[in-house]
Design a protein around this motif. Sequence first.
Motif, short mmCIF file in Angstrom:
data_model
loop_
_atom_site.label_atom_id
_atom_site.label_comp_id
_atom_site.label_asym_id
_atom_site.label_seq_id
_atom_site.Cartn_x
_atom_site.Cartn_y
_atom_site.Cartn_z
N GLU A 157 27.18 28.03 -125.87
CA GLU A 157 27.26 28.51 -124.49
C GLU A 157 27.14 27.39 -123.47
OE1 GLU A 157 24.53 31.73 -123.88
OE2 GLU A 157 25.07 32.68 -125.78
N MET A 158 26.35 26.37 -123.77
CA MET A 158 26.21 25.29 -122.79
C MET A 158 27.49 24.47 -122.67
SD MET A 158 22.23 24.05 -123.16
CE MET A 158 21.99 24.24 -124.93
N ILE A 159 28.18 24.28 -123.78
CA ILE A 159 29.48 23.61 -123.74
C ILE A 159 30.48 24.48 -122.97
CG2 ILE A 159 31.48 22.95 -125.16
CD1 ILE A 159 29.32 20.88 -125.25
N SER A 160 30.53 25.76 -123.33
CA SER A 160 31.45 26.69 -122.66
C SER A 160 31.17 26.76 -121.17
CB SER A 160 31.30 28.08 -123.29
OG SER A 160 32.07 29.04 -122.61
N ALA A 161 29.89 26.75 -120.79
CA ALA A 161 29.52 26.85 -119.37
C ALA A 161 30.02 25.64 -118.60
CB ALA A 161 28.01 26.98 -119.23
N ARG A 162 29.94 24.46 -119.20
CA ARG A 162 30.39 23.25 -118.49
C ARG A 162 31.90 23.29 -118.27
NH1 ARG A 162 26.50 20.93 -122.25
NH2 ARG A 162 24.63 20.32 -121.08
N LEU A 163 32.64 23.75 -119.27
CA LEU A 163 34.09 23.88 -119.08
C LEU A 163 34.39 24.93 -118.01
CD1 LEU A 163 35.21 23.72 -122.81
CD2 LEU A 163 35.36 21.91 -121.10
N GLY A 164 33.60 25.99 -118.00
CA GLY A 164 33.75 26.99 -116.94
C GLY A 164 33.44 26.44 -115.57
N ASP A 165 32.45 25.54 -115.49
CA ASP A 165 32.12 24.90 -114.21
C ASP A 165 33.31 24.08 -113.68
OD1 ASP A 165 29.59 25.96 -114.23
OD2 ASP A 165 28.61 24.14 -114.94
N ILE A 166 34.00 23.39 -114.59
CA ILE A 166 35.17 22.60 -114.16
C ILE A 166 36.22 23.52 -113.58
CG2 ILE A 166 37.03 21.08 -114.94
CD1 ILE A 166 35.06 20.16 -117.19
N LEU A 167 36.54 24.60 -114.28
CA LEU A 167 37.53 25.55 -113.78
C LEU A 167 37.08 26.14 -112.45
CD1 LEU A 167 40.11 27.24 -114.17
CD2 LEU A 167 38.75 28.86 -115.50
N SER A 168 35.80 26.47 -112.34
CA SER A 168 35.27 27.10 -111.13
C SER A 168 35.38 26.18 -109.92
CB SER A 168 33.81 27.51 -111.34
OG SER A 168 33.68 28.44 -112.40
N HIS A 169 34.98 24.93 -110.10
CA HIS A 169 35.03 24.00 -108.96
C HIS A 169 36.46 23.64 -108.60
CE1 HIS A 169 30.79 23.31 -108.09
NE2 HIS A 169 30.57 23.45 -109.39
N LEU A 170 37.36 23.67 -109.57
CA LEU A 170 38.78 23.51 -109.23
C LEU A 170 39.24 24.65 -108.33
CD1 LEU A 170 40.28 22.40 -112.68
CD2 LEU A 170 40.32 21.06 -110.57
N TYR A 171 38.80 25.86 -108.64
CA TYR A 171 39.20 27.02 -107.82
C TYR A 171 38.57 26.95 -106.43
CZ TYR A 171 39.76 31.73 -106.09
OH TYR A 171 40.08 32.81 -105.29
N MET A 172 37.29 26.65 -106.36
CA MET A 172 36.63 26.59 -105.05
C MET A 172 37.21 25.48 -104.18
SD MET A 172 32.65 27.53 -105.89
CE MET A 172 32.46 26.40 -107.26
N ALA A 173 37.53 24.35 -104.79
CA ALA A 173 38.17 23.27 -104.03
C ALA A 173 39.54 23.70 -103.52
CB ALA A 173 38.30 22.03 -104.92
N SER A 174 40.28 24.44 -104.35
CA SER A 174 41.59 24.95 -103.94
C SER A 174 41.45 25.88 -102.74
CB SER A 174 42.24 25.72 -105.10
OG SER A 174 42.42 24.92 -106.23
N ALA A 175 40.44 26.76 -102.79
CA ALA A 175 40.23 27.70 -101.69
C ALA A 175 39.92 26.96 -100.39
CB ALA A 175 39.11 28.68 -102.05
N THR A 176 39.13 25.91 -100.48
CA THR A 176 38.78 25.13 -99.29
C THR A 176 40.02 24.46 -98.69
OG1 THR A 176 36.56 24.72 -100.18
CG2 THR A 176 37.35 23.25 -98.43
N LEU A 177 40.84 23.86 -99.54
CA LEU A 177 42.07 23.23 -99.04
C LEU A 177 43.02 24.26 -98.45
CD1 LEU A 177 42.69 20.67 -101.94
CD2 LEU A 177 41.98 20.14 -99.58
N LYS A 178 43.08 25.42 -99.06
CA LYS A 178 43.96 26.47 -98.53
C LYS A 178 43.48 26.93 -97.16
CE LYS A 178 45.86 31.07 -99.57
NZ LYS A 178 47.16 30.76 -98.95
#
Length: 773
Positions: free
Chosen positions: A566-587
């Motif tokens: 789960e800790m490995i999976s969570a870190r990969l999820g964090d990468i995807l999540s911050h990519l999305y949040m950064a996209s929303a900010t730029l949009k």
Amino acid sequence: MSILLLIIIAIAVVLGVPDFRKQLVTRPVFRVFKRILPPMSTTEREAMEAGDVWWDAELFKGKPDWRQLHNYPKPSLNDEERAFLDNQVETLLAMLDDYSIVHEQKDLPQDVWDYLKKEGFFALIIPKSFGGREFSAIANSTIVSKIASRSLSAAVTVMVPNSLGPGELLMHYGTQQQKERWLPTLADGRDVPCFALTGPEAGSDAGSIPDLGIVCKGEFEGKETLGIMLNWNKRYITLAPVATVLGLAFKLRDPDGLMGDQEDLGITCALIPTDHPGVETGRRHNPLALAFMNGPTTGKDVFIPLDWIIGGPDYAGRGWRMLVECLSAGRGISLPALSAASGHLAAKMTSAYAYVRRQFGMSIGRFEGIQEPLARIGAFAYSLEAHRRMTAGAIDLNISPSVITAISKYHMTEMARKVVDDAMDIHAGKGIQMGPLNYLGNAYMGIPISITVEGANILTRNLMIFGQGATRCHPYVFAEMEAAANPDEGEGLNQFDGLLVKHVAYAAGNFTRAVWQGITGARFNASPVAGETSRYYRDLTRMSTGLAVVSDMAMLVLGGELKRREMISARLGDILSHLYMASATLKRFEEDGHQVSDLPFVHYCLQHHLHAIGVAFDGFFANFSNPILSTILKRIIFPWGIRYKAPKDKVATQICSSMLKPGVLRERLSHLCYVGAGEDDATGVMERAFVAMFESQSLEKRLGNAQRAGRLPKRIPFAELIEHAFAAKLIDDKEAAQLREAEALRYHAIQVDSFNEMGATQSPAVPFNADAA
């Protein structure tokens, strides 16, 4: 040379001739894939299949199309929705006394309940044909955010009927008869709904609910009827104490085969009037410092007819899929709305307080120690609003993005927690003394509720975001899993063969791009814009490619074990999540017209998200089970090291400079924060003090210069300083009056409440007497 040529020809034959490829490559890989494939329960499969993929799939594939992001329409309110926000919502907010609601009445006043029902606050999503308002997702979200800036108890009360509940389920799955029976009375408030899913033995693991219904014959309205005998024990059910209609999730069994050959039919949802014999409601929980109606419900040997199943008997056993699809939409509207409201409230009130509150003779907002958390509040408020708008906008496109709404639920509530913590730190004593003058305390106490509900945050981060994203967002994995699960092995092998070829080409392309982008630092990546934000698009593309590479490797090496790491999976999820949040900010920056004044907020947010991505990658590399492969991956993606840094102090200072003065930017940053017009309204007093002090700053500077020149005494109360300046003719009557008024407002704004005894009538603070001064 001849040997090398023969090897190349042999490889080309093996890969290029389907029959050879299937026998020599695909079949062995297929067998390994089936062996490492994680076991998937029925509820997991239904959760996986429910909802849609959207921009998350673009980010996951390693080569996002940024022009597609910009082409998504900007969410906006129509005239009817805007009028409702400007009229009914404003009227409601003026009616709310949150201190009284939470600490005295423990409930919304009856006139508020009546107004909510009369004006259709519980019917925001119900179609007009059934008497509802039929508002968009962005309108629903905006209304809840605005209310939450005034009272979380009122916001939750409005939010729940317009989120996961009977109304939502009926609209999507109800029979025409059920819609005609319930939707009009839900729309006009004659009926109040709740939905019971969680129980003592099933919280985030809702698929394990023990509540049981047995198909049998019983008496209903004087006739023998085929129906269900129900027993349940639920808790944490919002609106249950006052609900007139109960949505219920339970496991349905048919041991006598009265509905068919299948005994275990699965999770089912039914709609039951709360005055039906055997239904127990009315008791209340006490959810921290909030006063929304929340409580348990139980039922023992409650018999209902089959046609009370939502959707009718044909929908028996289909309840989990229904719930997951509706919960996805609710996560994308309700909790993001509450989180964004925390940002709006904290940004407006904390910036005002930081200007109004003085220490050592100057506003505390001038101290760098205050500017660090204040800048974080402002930047996170900008990001939260961007995230809210983009996610609600997806739902208005008739998309139900399950992975994105899980990202929203976890990261927005965590960002809100940090924002409110920072606001409390800056407010210090004013934030912890409860009373009518405290506009922050209930928001602080309400944060853990958002963290807990609709899937606890720990579960959401560790199991849901990447757990769903790895299969749903990946262009081939879910289809490969379906091929592997095909009972016809020959057909499954044929399906898998075509997918494997595409998957190998996809992985090779990402690997090649990752190497090139790592060496060049993404300098040659395309960007859809020029200017200061262009580099962020290039960096995000690079990180998207890196995520695609490590995700493939993690699934290949760990297989089904990844589900338990789960800790490995969570870190990969964090990468995807911050990519999305950064996209929303730029949009948001693009949608708002490239406001130059917004650039410090954008820089802070993007630097924060990229730094968080770097931290997540570093954690993945440090803890991946194969250290040799981990080192190779790190050298490929970050050949020069992970160089993303936390936001710079200079950017934080620029943000604070914008927040500590009235103006268009500050209003845009906090436009959903309600500011009361009442003379003693805490938010109104603070905002008026802020504006008055800002408008008097040139006069204060004049007095300060006179003190330094020795023309006025030093280290005396400001009220006395005003009178000395007036006597010395440094200011005229009008200027003295302006300073007195600003000082009176300042003194009022920094007060906290006190009481004769706890729970008794408030003992008012001694006011600053401007006239006497």
